[in-house]
Scaffold this active site. Structure first.
Site, PDB file in Angstrom:
ATOM      1  N   ASP A  82       0.854  -1.195   0.000  1.00 30.65           N
ATOM      2  CA  ASP A  82       0.000   0.000   0.000  1.00 30.65           C
ATOM      3  C   ASP A  82       0.893   1.248   0.000  1.00 30.65           C
ATOM      4  O   ASP A  82       1.786   1.373   0.848  1.00 30.65           O
ATOM      5  CB  ASP A  82      -0.863  -0.061   1.280  1.00 30.65           C
ATOM      6  CG  ASP A  82      -1.917   1.017   1.349  1.00 30.65           C
ATOM      7  OD1 ASP A  82      -2.404   1.443   0.293  1.00 30.65           O
ATOM      8  OD2 ASP A  82      -2.267   1.407   2.491  1.00 30.65           O
ATOM      9  N   ASP A 104       3.209   4.654  -5.596  1.00 30.10           N
ATOM     10  CA  ASP A 104       2.515   5.928  -5.388  1.00 30.10           C
ATOM     11  C   ASP A 104       3.455   7.089  -5.702  1.00 30.10           C
ATOM     12  O   ASP A 104       4.231   7.538  -4.862  1.00 30.10           O
ATOM     13  CB  ASP A 104       2.016   6.005  -3.930  1.00 30.10           C
ATOM     14  CG  ASP A 104       1.343   7.337  -3.619  1.00 30.10           C
ATOM     15  OD1 ASP A 104       1.283   8.212  -4.508  1.00 30.10           O
ATOM     16  OD2 ASP A 104       0.883   7.497  -2.479  1.00 30.10           O
ATOM     17  N   GLY A 181      -7.801   8.588   7.106  1.00 32.42           N
ATOM     18  CA  GLY A 181      -8.004   8.898   8.527  1.00 32.42           C
ATOM     19  C   GLY A 181      -9.458   9.199   8.853  1.00 32.42           C
ATOM     20  O   GLY A 181     -10.357   8.927   8.052  1.00 32.42           O
TER      21      GLY A 181
END
Ligand code: G3H
Ligand code: 13P
Ligand code: ZN
Length: 284
Positions: A82, A104, A181
């Site tokens: 991830d 990413d 979050g």
């Protein structure tokens, strides 16, 4: 069952019009909880580890735990990196047995993001590992940005088309109004943008920051082509919330199993709920 690439799970999800849950595996109890939920719901599942989780638990431990958890069960399980922001870390995960990686490069200029994503794909394809990329900046709820500033970070559909054309990536994480979050208010996803991105790229779309997004918005996103939904915060809340409850019940408890066992159960429940919401229950 041997671990499978995320791309294989997303092909099936595409056919069935559902999404596969990608749950962050931060410790042994959470790995076990994800597997138990998948088994009870008869659902394919993605266990993902962030660079932070790898630093915490160790690459070999994460890979080992997930392989053992997936073990003899007939449940298709993928092990995914991830938010791999480091090329070196991505390669270490491929070498270590991950079946899928996210590179990413969303913080980089477009041409650099494309160049490194292509490099990762070239290596990953050679060993049957699938690749997710990110375009636009998803960010966190704690980031101090105004609504206008956040919208400026949203994925541009034309840029997404160009990115996918240039890289041939397997799936794309997009910024359409979610954040990592706990949300302060209710998130509102930009569905027009999502539909446009999907129409122009025609590949499985990944939704990050999905904890706390209302169920109807998750369903709508899936109806528009989201095929992988990432959940971390809701598991943390359930797990640590239960630990707090157990500790409050008996402040003198010193057996970690008495605290972590119920926390694991709480994680199983929230993961089962998400699997059902994503429509992946009963798919195997
Ligand atoms: O996308 C972020 C995930 O929730 C992972 O968070 O870097 O704290 O492990 P982490
Ligand atoms: P949440 O923690 O907001 O669910 O986001 C998870 C995620 O996107 C992991 O990549
Ligand atoms: Zn994320």
């Amino acid at each position: 069952m041997a671990l499978v690439p995320v791309a294989d799970l997303l092909v099936q999800a595409e056919k069935g019009g559902y999404a596969v849950g990608a749950f962050n595996a931060n410790n042994m109890e959470i790995v076990q909880a994800i597997m138990e939920a998948a088994r009870l719901e008869k659902a394919p599942v993605i266990m993902q580890a962030s660079q932070g989780a790898i630093q915490y638990a160790g690459l070999d431990f994460i890979t080992g735990m997930v392989k053992i958890a997936a073990g003899d069960e007939d449940i298709p399980v993928a092990l995914h990196l991830d938010h791999g922001t480091s090329f070196e870390q991505v390669i270490r995960c491929i070498r270590g047995g991950f079946t899928s990686v996210m590179y990413d490069g969303s913080k980089l200029p477009l041409d650099e993001n494309i160049a490194i994503t292509k490099k990762v794909i070239e290596i990953a394809r050679a060993v049957g590992v699938s690749v997710e990329a990110e375009l636009g900046k998803i960010g966190g709820t704690e980031d101090n940005v105004s609504v206008d500033e956040r919208e400026a970070m949203f994925t541009d559909p034309e840029e997404a088309r160009y990115f996918v054309e240039q890289t041939g990536v397997d799936s794309l994480a997009v910024a359409i109004g979610t954040a990592h979050g706990q949300y302060k208010g209710e998130p509102r996803l930009d569905f027009d943008r999502l539909a446009k991105i999907r129409q122009l790229t025609n590949i499985p779309i990944v939704l990050h920051g999905s904890s706390g997004v209302p169920d109807d918005q998750i369903r709508k996103a899936i109806s528009l082509g989201v095929r992988k939904v990432n959940i971390d915060t809701n598991i943390r809340e359930a797990f640590v919330g239960k630990m707090r409850e157990e500790l409050a019940k008996n402040e003198r408890e010193i057996d970690p199993r008495k605290i972590l066992g119920p926390a694991r159960e709480a994680a199983v429940e929230i993961i089962r709920e998400k699997i059902r919401l994503f429509g992946s229950a009963g798919r195997i």
